[in-house]
Scaffold this motif. Structure first.
Motif, PDB file in Angstrom:
ATOM      1  N   ALA A   1       0.970  -1.247   0.110  1.00 40.34           N
ATOM      2  CA  ALA A   1       0.018  -0.180   0.021  1.00 40.34           C
ATOM      3  C   ALA A   1       0.926   1.309   0.058  1.00 40.34           C
ATOM      4  O   ALA A   1       0.630   2.407  -0.736  1.00 40.34           O
ATOM      5  N   LYS A   2       1.948   1.143   0.701  1.00 41.25           N
ATOM      6  CA  LYS A   2       2.858   2.427   0.892  1.00 41.25           C
ATOM      7  C   LYS A   2       3.706   2.547  -0.357  1.00 41.25           C
ATOM      8  O   LYS A   2       3.738   3.700  -1.046  1.00 41.25           O
ATOM      9  N   ASP A   3       4.006   1.632  -0.882  1.00 35.36           N
ATOM     10  CA  ASP A   3       4.647   1.692  -2.228  1.00 35.36           C
ATOM     11  C   ASP A   3       3.772   2.365  -3.480  1.00 35.36           C
ATOM     12  O   ASP A   3       4.148   3.136  -4.223  1.00 35.36           O
ATOM     13  N   TYR A   4       2.365   2.011  -3.289  1.00 39.12           N
ATOM     14  CA  TYR A   4       1.393   2.762  -4.182  1.00 39.12           C
ATOM     15  C   TYR A   4       1.341   4.060  -4.087  1.00 39.12           C
ATOM     16  O   TYR A   4       1.480   4.716  -4.851  1.00 39.12           O
ATOM     17  N   VAL A   5       1.299   4.174  -2.678  1.00 34.93           N
ATOM     18  CA  VAL A   5       0.917   5.632  -2.399  1.00 34.93           C
ATOM     19  C   VAL A   5       2.327   6.628  -2.878  1.00 34.93           C
ATOM     20  O   VAL A   5       2.265   7.700  -3.350  1.00 34.93           O
TER      21      VAL A   5
ATOM     22  N   VAL B   1     -11.941   6.990   6.468  1.00 39.53           N
ATOM     23  CA  VAL B   1     -11.242   7.558   5.174  1.00 39.53           C
ATOM     24  C   VAL B   1     -10.308   8.446   5.657  1.00 39.53           C
ATOM     25  O   VAL B   1     -10.839   9.590   6.617  1.00 39.53           O
ATOM     26  N   VAL B   2      -9.236   8.710   5.147  1.00 35.50           N
ATOM     27  CA  VAL B   2      -8.318   9.714   5.373  1.00 35.50           C
ATOM     28  C   VAL B   2      -8.082  10.277   3.897  1.00 35.50           C
ATOM     29  O   VAL B   2      -7.437   9.776   3.185  1.00 35.50           O
ATOM     30  N   VAL B   3      -8.334  11.732   3.802  1.00 34.14           N
ATOM     31  CA  VAL B   3      -8.113  12.232   2.892  1.00 34.14           C
ATOM     32  C   VAL B   3      -6.646  13.176   3.014  1.00 34.14           C
ATOM     33  O   VAL B   3      -6.576  14.059   3.584  1.00 34.14           O
ATOM     34  N   ALA B   4      -5.623  12.358   2.540  1.00 34.53           N
ATOM     35  CA  ALA B   4      -4.229  12.904   2.420  1.00 34.53           C
ATOM     36  C   ALA B   4      -4.064  13.795   1.708  1.00 34.53           C
ATOM     37  O   ALA B   4      -3.862  13.652   0.467  1.00 34.53           O
TER      38      ALA B   4
ATOM     39  N   ASP C   1       0.875  12.104   5.395  1.00 37.46           N
ATOM     40  CA  ASP C   1      -0.145  11.627   5.896  1.00 37.46           C
ATOM     41  C   ASP C   1      -0.979  10.171   5.559  1.00 37.46           C
ATOM     42  O   ASP C   1      -1.584   9.570   6.384  1.00 37.46           O
ATOM     43  N   ALA C   2      -0.641  10.141   4.271  1.00 32.67           N
ATOM     44  CA  ALA C   2      -1.231   9.096   3.711  1.00 32.67           C
ATOM     45  C   ALA C   2      -0.508   7.523   4.235  1.00 32.67           C
ATOM     46  O   ALA C   2      -1.179   6.629   4.651  1.00 32.67           O
ATOM     47  N   LEU C   3       0.925   7.816   4.377  1.00 35.64           N
ATOM     48  CA  LEU C   3       1.585   6.689   5.072  1.00 35.64           C
ATOM     49  C   LEU C   3       1.021   6.535   6.244  1.00 35.64           C
ATOM     50  O   LEU C   3       1.110   5.206   6.872  1.00 35.64           O
TER      51      LEU C   3
END
Ligand code: AMP
Ligand code: GLY
Length: 426
Positions: free
Chosen positions: A129-133, A153-156, A161-163
């Motif tokens: 998931a992190k690689d994709y971000v 839901v997190v809108v980063a 913030d996404a990681l």
């Protein structure tokens, strides 16, 4: 008919109010209900997680029709269990409720049927998931697959913030709901809530509404269950409504039937109206709260007939009538919501506020004690009004808000303001 309504929020108070007005209703119970619902229905203290107890109540009281308000029992299969026991129930089956219960299920259904939605990938492995971000960059949206009471839901705005969101969900911060993730493209546009009533084969467009999700004025502060709403949503023009039906709702209905789980009940599409047209953010499989409150304020037709037609697969020739006047609701919440808040504080002048012409007050988290109304939840009251314009409805609703005496409560002061400004500027 003997009707049992399940739920305890403002949505259920609005439904109880509308169902009680139906000439078909002989007796209405609501479980577990609240102090406002008690004005429309007899309250029964059932645990909605205990399907056997709900069925036993239906049997003992000759219930003819059960209306399920919230998503929890739907996702847990309460409609399947009631129907298997011989009771007619409004709402989707457990398999059909996956449209709300699993974001991944819905995204895959969209992909397979060319339904417009944000580009996405699903992950069970945090590192992948992190690689994709890192590959896609920010802004980007991280979602827990399962039900997470609005917190999934997190809108980063940035990669970090996404990681962090992935770490939080992978570490079990949202329980089982976060064990599988959806990561998707950030969409730009104006949001709207759109509702269709479905009978397994046919879907009819109900009204649209605009929600206010953030806690404070000017869309500041944390996300909440909804701090206010108005209906209709001006962004849902005739053309956008038709495109939503043709490109999103109808293909979803067809796909669900083809998979052997036809969808009955309310299909609530959270939409982003982008420059390319309407795109699906997510589905819910029940009425919105507080959107339902403004929709019931505008509905002229008998709601109970419509809910029964949905259950019976009879919507093909059905027609619902609406007041063209807009309706607006202001949510009054306990100070501290959506974080920590106190319960048991005294609310006064509700009768006086509710007596204002055009105003209707629906209770969400309240209880009655010794003839007094006490706050008993985060979102506590829905102060609703209908007017010739959104501006008029807004003025009436805030007049009622200012009549209510509840020092421990708060509300946003800008519900509907965008629409009011639009009205002023033509
Ligand atoms: P949901 O719980 O899926 O409705 O998401 C909560 C809120 O997050 C939505 O109302 C949107 O404001 C925002 N949101 C969710 N997904 C997206 C997306 N792909 N692009 C932009 N905003 C989003
Ligand atoms: N107001 C948004 C919801 O009911 O999910």
């Amino acid at each position: 008919m003997n009707i049992l309504l399940l739920g305890s929020g403002g949505r259920e108070h609005a439904l109880a109010w509308a169902i009680a007005a139906s000439p078909l209703t002989d007796k209405l119970w609501c479980a577990p209900g609240n102090a406002g619902i008690a004005q429309e229905a007899e309250i029964v203290p059932l645990d909605l997680g205990d399907h056997a107890a709900v069925i036993a109540f239906c049997r003992a009281n000759k219930v003819d029709f059960v209306v399920v308000g919230p998503e929890g029992p739907l996702v847990e299969g309460i409609v399947d269990d009631l129907e298997a026991a011989g009771f007619k129930a409004f709402g989707p089956s457990k398999l059909a409720a996956r449209l709300e219960g699993s974001k991944g299920f819905t995204k895959d259904l969209c992909r397979a049927n060319n339904i417009p939605t944000a580009a996405y990938e699903r992950f069970t492995d945090a590192n992948a998931a992190k690689d994709y971000v890192r590959k896609m960059g920010a802004p980007i949206v991280v979602k827990a697959d399962g039900l997470a009471a609005g917190k999934g839901v997190v809108v980063a705005e940035n990669e970090k913030d996404a990681l962090d969101a992935i770490d939080m969900m992978a570490a079990g911060g949202l329980g089982e709901a976060g064990s599988s993730l959806v990561i998707e493209e950030f969409m730009r546009g104006e949001e709207a809530s759109f509702f269709a009533l479905c009978d397994g084969t046919n879907a009819i467009a109900l009204a649209s509404a605009q929600d206010h999700k953030r806690a404070f004025d000017n869309d500041q502060g944390p996300n909440t269950g909804g701090m206010g709403a108005y209906s209709p949503a001006p962004v849902m023009t005739k053309e956008i409504t038709q495109r939503t039906m043709d490109e999103i709702i109808t293909p979803t209905m067809r796909a669900m039937s083809a998979m052997g789980c036809p969808f009955k009940g309310i299909l609530f599409a959270g939409l982003m109206i982008t420059k390319d047209g309407p795109k699906l953010i997510e589905y819910n499989t029940r009425f919105g709260d507080p959107e339902c409150q403004v929709m019931m304020m505008r509905l002229k037709s008998d709601i109970l007939l419509a809910l029964i037609a949905s259950r019976d697969g009879m919507l093909k020739t059905f027609d619902l009538r609406w007041h063209s006047d807009p309706a607006l609701t202001v949510v009054m919440a306990a100070k501290g919501y959506p974080g920590h808040y106190a319960k048991g504080t005294l609310i006064e002048n509700l009768d006086k506020a509710g007596a204002i012409d055009g105003v209707q007050i629906f209770h969400a988290g309240t209880k009655a004690e010794g003839g007094k109304i006490l706050a008993n939840g985060g979102r506590v009251l829905n102060v609703c009004a209908r007017g010739k314009t959104v501006g008029e409805a807004q003025t009436l609703a805030y007049k009622a808000v200012d009549t209510i005496h509840w020092p421990e409560g708060f509300c946003r002061r800008d519900i509907g303001q965008l629409a009011v400004d639009r009205e002023k500027n033509g």
